[in-house]
Design a protein around this motif. Structure first.
Motif, PDB file in Angstrom:
ATOM      1  N   TYR A 119       0.859  -1.178   0.000  1.00 52.29           N
ATOM      2  CA  TYR A 119       0.000   0.000   0.000  1.00 52.29           C
ATOM      3  C   TYR A 119       0.899   1.233   0.000  1.00 52.29           C
ATOM      4  CZ  TYR A 119      -4.139  -2.753   1.219  1.00 52.29           C
ATOM      5  OH  TYR A 119      -5.182  -3.627   1.211  1.00 52.29           O
ATOM      6  N   SER A 120       0.472   2.254  -0.723  1.00 49.08           N
ATOM      7  CA  SER A 120       1.233   3.501  -0.699  1.00 49.08           C
ATOM      8  C   SER A 120       0.262   4.675  -0.580  1.00 49.08           C
ATOM      9  CB  SER A 120       2.105   3.640  -1.943  1.00 49.08           C
ATOM     10  OG  SER A 120       1.308   3.732  -3.100  1.00 49.08           O
ATOM     11  N   THR A 121       0.653   5.660   0.196  1.00 47.24           N
ATOM     12  CA  THR A 121      -0.187   6.827   0.459  1.00 47.24           C
ATOM     13  C   THR A 121       0.113   7.939  -0.539  1.00 47.24           C
ATOM     14  OG1 THR A 121      -0.147   6.308   2.801  1.00 47.24           O
ATOM     15  CG2 THR A 121      -0.821   8.526   2.209  1.00 47.24           C
ATOM     16  N   THR A 122      -0.937   8.525  -1.092  1.00 45.51           N
ATOM     17  CA  THR A 122      -0.763   9.704  -1.942  1.00 45.51           C
ATOM     18  C   THR A 122      -1.407  10.938  -1.312  1.00 45.51           C
ATOM     19  OG1 THR A 122      -2.750   9.188  -3.203  1.00 45.51           O
ATOM     20  CG2 THR A 122      -0.657   8.352  -4.067  1.00 45.51           C
ATOM     21  N   ALA A 123      -2.315  10.721  -0.361  1.00 44.00           N
ATOM     22  CA  ALA A 123      -2.961  11.841   0.319  1.00 44.00           C
ATOM     23  C   ALA A 123      -3.502  11.369   1.657  1.00 44.00           C
ATOM     24  CB  ALA A 123      -4.104  12.400  -0.529  1.00 44.00           C
ATOM     25  N   ILE A 124      -3.566  12.292   2.595  1.00 40.48           N
ATOM     26  CA  ILE A 124      -4.132  12.015   3.905  1.00 40.48           C
ATOM     27  C   ILE A 124      -5.096  13.143   4.229  1.00 40.48           C
ATOM     28  CG2 ILE A 124      -3.655  11.796   6.377  1.00 40.48           C
ATOM     29  CD1 ILE A 124      -0.905  10.724   5.649  1.00 40.48           C
ATOM     30  N   ASN A 125      -6.253  12.786   4.744  1.00 39.60           N
ATOM     31  CA  ASN A 125      -7.243  13.772   5.143  1.00 39.60           C
ATOM     32  C   ASN A 125      -7.601  13.493   6.593  1.00 39.60           C
ATOM     33  OD1 ASN A 125      -9.261  15.625   5.320  1.00 39.60           O
ATOM     34  ND2 ASN A 125     -10.615  14.652   3.845  1.00 39.60           N
ATOM     35  N   CYS A 126      -7.170  14.350   7.493  1.00 38.49           N
ATOM     36  CA  CYS A 126      -7.416  14.155   8.918  1.00 38.49           C
ATOM     37  C   CYS A 126      -8.280  15.296   9.427  1.00 38.49           C
ATOM     38  CB  CYS A 126      -6.087  14.089   9.665  1.00 38.49           C
ATOM     39  SG  CYS A 126      -6.279  13.661  11.404  1.00 38.49           S
ATOM     40  N   VAL A 127      -9.562  14.995   9.665  1.00 44.23           N
ATOM     41  CA  VAL A 127     -10.504  16.005  10.147  1.00 44.23           C
ATOM     42  C   VAL A 127     -11.113  15.508  11.451  1.00 44.23           C
ATOM     43  CG1 VAL A 127     -12.601  17.319   9.649  1.00 44.23           C
ATOM     44  CG2 VAL A 127     -11.064  16.678   7.779  1.00 44.23           C
ATOM     45  N   LEU A 128     -10.914  16.278  12.496  1.00 48.42           N
ATOM     46  CA  LEU A 128     -11.527  15.988  13.788  1.00 48.42           C
ATOM     47  C   LEU A 128     -12.830  16.766  13.872  1.00 48.42           C
ATOM     48  CD1 LEU A 128      -8.342  16.442  15.985  1.00 48.42           C
ATOM     49  CD2 LEU A 128      -9.253  14.320  15.057  1.00 48.42           C
ATOM     50  N   GLU A 129     -13.827  16.218  14.575  1.00 54.17           N
ATOM     51  CA  GLU A 129     -15.102  16.914  14.730  1.00 54.17           C
ATOM     52  C   GLU A 129     -15.427  17.091  16.192  1.00 54.17           C
ATOM     53  OE1 GLU A 129     -18.269  15.168  12.503  1.00 54.17           O
ATOM     54  OE2 GLU A 129     -17.477  15.930  10.617  1.00 54.17           O
ATOM     55  N   GLY A 130     -16.108  18.159  16.487  1.00 55.18           N
ATOM     56  CA  GLY A 130     -16.516  18.462  17.852  1.00 55.18           C
ATOM     57  C   GLY A 130     -16.931  19.911  17.937  1.00 55.18           C
ATOM     58  N   TYR A 131     -16.657  20.555  19.063  1.00 55.71           N
ATOM     59  CA  TYR A 131     -17.035  21.947  19.275  1.00 55.71           C
ATOM     60  C   TYR A 131     -15.787  22.829  19.323  1.00 55.71           C
ATOM     61  CZ  TYR A 131     -21.575  20.040  20.551  1.00 55.71           C
ATOM     62  OH  TYR A 131     -22.764  19.389  20.536  1.00 55.71           O
ATOM     63  N   CYS A 132     -15.806  23.921  18.574  1.00 57.59           N
ATOM     64  CA  CYS A 132     -14.710  24.891  18.608  1.00 57.59           C
ATOM     65  C   CYS A 132     -14.754  25.623  19.953  1.00 57.59           C
ATOM     66  CB  CYS A 132     -14.832  25.865  17.437  1.00 57.59           C
ATOM     67  SG  CYS A 132     -16.204  27.040  17.566  1.00 57.59           S
ATOM     68  N   PRO A 133     -13.725  26.389  20.301  1.00 55.23           N
ATOM     69  CA  PRO A 133     -13.706  27.088  21.598  1.00 55.23           C
ATOM     70  C   PRO A 133     -14.941  27.966  21.844  1.00 55.23           C
ATOM     71  CG  PRO A 133     -11.535  27.167  20.629  1.00 55.23           C
ATOM     72  CD  PRO A 133     -12.453  26.575  19.586  1.00 55.23           C
ATOM     73  N   THR A 134     -15.389  28.692  20.827  1.00 53.83           N
ATOM     74  CA  THR A 134     -16.555  29.562  20.979  1.00 53.83           C
ATOM     75  C   THR A 134     -17.821  28.750  21.249  1.00 53.83           C
ATOM     76  OG1 THR A 134     -15.565  31.195  19.508  1.00 53.83           O
ATOM     77  CG2 THR A 134     -17.943  31.367  19.870  1.00 53.83           C
ATOM     78  N   CYS A 135     -18.018  27.684  20.472  1.00 55.10           N
ATOM     79  CA  CYS A 135     -19.224  26.870  20.624  1.00 55.10           C
ATOM     80  C   CYS A 135     -19.169  25.981  21.871  1.00 55.10           C
ATOM     81  CB  CYS A 135     -19.448  26.021  19.373  1.00 55.10           C
ATOM     82  SG  CYS A 135     -19.836  27.020  17.912  1.00 55.10           S
ATOM     83  N   SER A 136     -17.962  25.623  22.312  1.00 59.28           N
ATOM     84  CA  SER A 136     -17.819  24.823  23.550  1.00 59.28           C
ATOM     85  C   SER A 136     -18.410  25.564  24.734  1.00 59.28           C
ATOM     86  CB  SER A 136     -16.350  24.529  23.834  1.00 59.28           C
ATOM     87  OG  SER A 136     -15.860  23.591  22.939  1.00 59.28           O
ATOM     88  N   LYS A 137     -18.274  26.895  24.756  1.00 57.46           N
ATOM     89  CA  LYS A 137     -18.786  27.689  25.866  1.00 57.46           C
ATOM     90  C   LYS A 137     -20.307  27.654  25.917  1.00 57.46           C
ATOM     91  CE  LYS A 137     -14.842  30.770  25.656  1.00 57.46           C
ATOM     92  NZ  LYS A 137     -14.344  32.063  25.184  1.00 57.46           N
ATOM     93  N   ARG A 138     -20.941  27.453  24.762  1.00 55.80           N
ATOM     94  CA  ARG A 138     -22.405  27.430  24.682  1.00 55.80           C
ATOM     95  C   ARG A 138     -22.997  26.055  24.979  1.00 55.80           C
ATOM     96  NH1 ARG A 138     -23.020  29.678  18.968  1.00 55.80           N
ATOM     97  NH2 ARG A 138     -21.115  30.886  19.039  1.00 55.80           N
TER      98      ARG A 138
END
Length: 139
Positions: A119-138
């Motif tokens: 196997y060989s990698t040509t691209a990686i997409n790493c996206v974490l999901e959750g609440y940003c600092p502003t939305c975490s406060k809410r």
């Protein structure tokens, strides 16, 4: 980033700097976060959808943008790395499930993953999901 710098960045990636391409690159640079095609259309009311799409496709082919898959569709982020054919400024992205913004976490590198043989990698997409600092406060 001034027009001269954007023009130099385009040329360093082998992209001829037309007025439309400069507009798209400037919009991505000024956003300081990855944008969807729809968000680019809203920012670039003087350009048609096909012109924006052609510029993004060309930028992607020349390693000038990163394409990040998100819940809202593909987001595009200007790549500020040197044009050597390798996207060496890969980093983690964070998508807020409340405000639907995607943020670059440039201080966090994409984790290394050991792949099985052949196997060989040509691209990686790493996206974490959750609440940003502003939305975490809410929440």
């Amino acid at each position: 980033m001034p027009n001269e710098t954007i023009t130099s960045l385009l040329m360093a990636h082998g992209v001829r700097p037309t007025s439309g391409r400069i507009l798209v690159a400037r919009a991505l640079d000024e956003a300081n976060r990855p944008l969807t095609m729809s968000e680019l259309e809203d920012k670039l009311v003087t350009m048609d959808k096909s012109g924006i799409f052609r510029a993004l496709t060309l930028f992607r082919d020349h390693h000038l943008v990163h394409a990040i898959d998100s819940a809202e569709g593909t987001r595009y982020e200007l790549c500020r790395a040197e044009a050597d054919g390798i996207d060496d400024d890969q980093h983690v992205h964070f998508h807020c499930i409340a405000c639907h913004r995607t943020f670059c976490l440039t201080d966090i590198p994409v984790p290394s993953i050991a792949l099985p043989e052949d196997y060989s990698t040509t691209a990686i997409n790493c996206v974490l999901e959750g609440y940003c600092p502003t939305c975490s406060k809410r929440h």
